[in-house]
Scaffold this motif. Sequence first.
Motif, short mmCIF file in Angstrom:
data_model
loop_
_atom_site.label_atom_id
_atom_site.label_comp_id
_atom_site.label_asym_id
_atom_site.label_seq_id
_atom_site.Cartn_x
_atom_site.Cartn_y
_atom_site.Cartn_z
N TYR A 1 1.11 -0.82 0.02
CA TYR A 1 0.27 -0.21 0.39
C TYR A 1 1.06 1.21 0.21
N ARG A 2 1.89 1.36 1.37
CA ARG A 2 2.65 2.54 1.11
C ARG A 2 3.74 1.78 -0.02
N ARG A 3 4.07 3.02 -1.18
CA ARG A 3 5.12 2.95 -1.74
C ARG A 3 6.60 3.95 -1.92
N TYR A 4 7.27 3.16 -1.67
CA TYR A 4 8.04 4.21 -2.28
C TYR A 4 9.44 3.97 -3.21
N TYR A 5 9.28 3.76 -4.86
CA TYR A 5 9.68 3.39 -6.19
C TYR A 5 11.62 2.55 -5.84
N PRO A 6 12.20 4.26 -5.11
CA PRO A 6 13.51 3.72 -5.08
C PRO A 6 14.54 2.87 -4.16
N LEU A 7 13.33 2.28 -2.77
CA LEU A 7 13.24 1.24 -2.44
C LEU A 7 12.87 0.10 -3.17
N MET A 8 12.15 0.11 -3.49
CA MET A 8 10.97 -1.09 -4.95
C MET A 8 11.85 -1.98 -5.20
N THR A 9 12.51 -0.69 -6.31
CA THR A 9 13.32 -0.88 -7.51
C THR A 9 15.23 -1.35 -7.49
N GLN A 10 15.45 -1.44 -5.88
CA GLN A 10 16.26 -2.70 -5.07
C GLN A 10 15.87 -3.97 -4.83
N TRP A 11 14.83 -3.36 -4.30
CA TRP A 11 13.91 -5.47 -3.69
C TRP A 11 14.04 -6.41 -5.04
N VAL A 12 13.27 -5.88 -5.95
CA VAL A 12 13.21 -6.84 -7.18
C VAL A 12 14.55 -7.00 -8.04
N GLY A 13 15.25 -6.30 -7.79
CA GLY A 13 16.90 -6.85 -8.54
C GLY A 13 17.08 -6.17 -9.79
N PHE A 14 17.29 -7.15 -10.76
CA PHE A 14 17.64 -7.51 -12.31
C PHE A 14 18.79 -6.34 -12.82
N ASN A 15 19.20 -6.43 -13.75
CA ASN A 15 20.53 -6.07 -13.88
C ASN A 15 19.96 -4.90 -13.78
N THR A 16 20.88 -4.01 -13.40
CA THR A 16 21.45 -1.84 -12.84
C THR A 16 22.56 -1.62 -13.49
N ALA A 17 22.03 -0.37 -14.24
CA ALA A 17 23.22 0.82 -14.37
C ALA A 17 22.72 1.72 -14.27
N LYS A 18 23.85 2.88 -13.86
CA LYS A 18 24.10 4.37 -14.15
C LYS A 18 24.32 4.78 -15.01
N VAL A 19 23.51 6.18 -15.79
CA VAL A 19 24.15 6.77 -16.65
C VAL A 19 23.95 8.25 -16.12
N ASP A 20 25.16 8.83 -16.31
CA ASP A 20 25.37 10.55 -15.58
C ASP A 20 24.58 11.60 -16.78
N VAL A 21 24.09 12.45 -15.66
CA VAL A 21 22.72 13.69 -16.57
C VAL A 21 23.25 14.46 -16.08
N ASP A 22 23.09 15.77 -16.27
CA ASP A 22 22.82 17.03 -16.36
C ASP A 22 21.69 17.93 -15.65
N HIS A 23 21.74 17.94 -15.04
CA HIS A 23 20.53 19.01 -13.25
C HIS A 23 20.93 20.72 -13.65
N ALA A 24 19.64 20.01 -13.92
CA ALA A 24 19.23 21.77 -14.57
C ALA A 24 18.63 23.13 -13.25
N ILE A 25 18.72 23.84 -13.43
CA ILE A 25 17.56 24.94 -12.84
C ILE A 25 16.57 24.92 -13.06
N ARG A 26 15.25 24.95 -12.21
CA ARG A 26 14.13 25.05 -12.33
C ARG A 26 13.69 26.28 -12.85
N THR A 27 13.47 26.75 -14.40
CA THR A 27 12.94 27.89 -14.83
C THR A 27 11.59 28.99 -14.42
N ASP A 28 10.56 27.60 -13.33
CA ASP A 28 9.64 28.52 -13.12
C ASP A 28 9.73 29.23 -12.65
N GLY A 29 10.48 29.35 -11.37
CA GLY A 29 11.00 30.83 -10.21
C GLY A 29 10.49 29.41 -9.09
#
Length: 309
Positions: A172-200
Motif C-alpha cells: 500500500y505504501r510505495r517508495y520506488y527507489p527501495l522497491m527497485t532495489q528489492w526486485v533486483g534485475f540488471n542495473t546500470a547508471k548514466v550521468d545526466v545534467d541537472h538544470a535549474i528550475r525555470t518557473d521560479g
Amino acid sequence: MEISIVSPCYGAPTLLKLLVEQITEAVVPLTDSYEILLVEDYSPDNSREIIREICAGDPHVKGIFLSRNFGQQAALNAGYDNAQGEYVVTLDCDLQNPPSQIRDLYLKAKEGYDIVYATRRNRPDNFFMTQGSYLFNRLMGFLTDTRQDEAVAEFAIFSKKVVQAMAAMGDYRRYYPLMTQWVGFNTAKVDVDHAIRTDGKKSSYSMKKRLELAVTTAVSFSTKSLRLIVYFGTLVTLAAIIGAIALVVKTLIMDEHVSGWATLFVSMWFIAGIMIMVMGIIAVYIGSIFDEVKKRPTYLISEFVEGKK
C-alpha cells in the motif's frame, strides 16, 4: 508500444507544454511507438486544463487525473499501471532533468539492462537543498538497511518486467527507489545534467515531508526500528544493572549514604520516557499494518483523457 514516459504533474503548469515538446523531440528519433502519460496529482492550479489542451492536439499524450492529492509515489503507481510500453521512463515535470537525455537511458537499457538510473551531476541546488537530500538519504538508508544515493532521483528507465514485478509486490505504501532495489534485475547508471528550475518555484518536497516519508517508508519496508528498540532496551538494562551494583558497592562496602528520592525520581522519568518511545514506534507499525489490511487502492483516477489529433 516501445516507450512509455510517465511524469507526475504537480505545481508546474507553465512547464507542461515545454515538457511534452522536449520529450517528443527526444523520443521521436528513437521510435514512433511511444506514449506520454501526464499524471495530474490534484494540483491547485490550471494543470488539468493545460493537459486537456495538450491531449487535444497530440495523440501520443494521455492525461491521468487523480481524484485528490495522493503524493508523488502514488502518482507514479498510477502511471506504471497504465503504461503500455516495453520500457517505462519516469521523469519529473519540473524539467530539472532534461528530457533530451532520455536517449542516453534508453540506449543503455538496450544493452541488456532492466533498470537504468540517471545520476545527477553538477546539481545547481542551494546548500540547504543539497544537505537536506543528503541527510534524507542517509536516514532512509540507515532505517531500511539499504544504500541510498542522493544523486539518483526519479529520472530512470525500467523494462516492462521490472514494472510488472513492482506491481506484484502489492504494498500500500510505495517508495520506488527501495522497491527497485528489492526486485533486483540488471542495473546500470548514466550521468545526466541537472538544470535549474525555470518557473521560479520551489520544490513541494519540504524537509518536513521528507522526514515523514522517511519514517513511513522505513516502517513499511523494514523492521529495523523494532530491532533498534531491542538493542536500546538491552543497553538500558545493562546500564541499570551497572548502576545498581555501583549503589550496592557504595552503600555496603564504602559505607556512603545514597539519597533515595533523587535516584528514584530520575529512574521513573527515564523508564517512562523509554516506554512512551517504544509504544510510539510500535503504534506506527500497527498503523502501517492497519493501512495494509484495509486493502484500499493506492490512488483513484477521476478522469482519463486520451490524446487526439
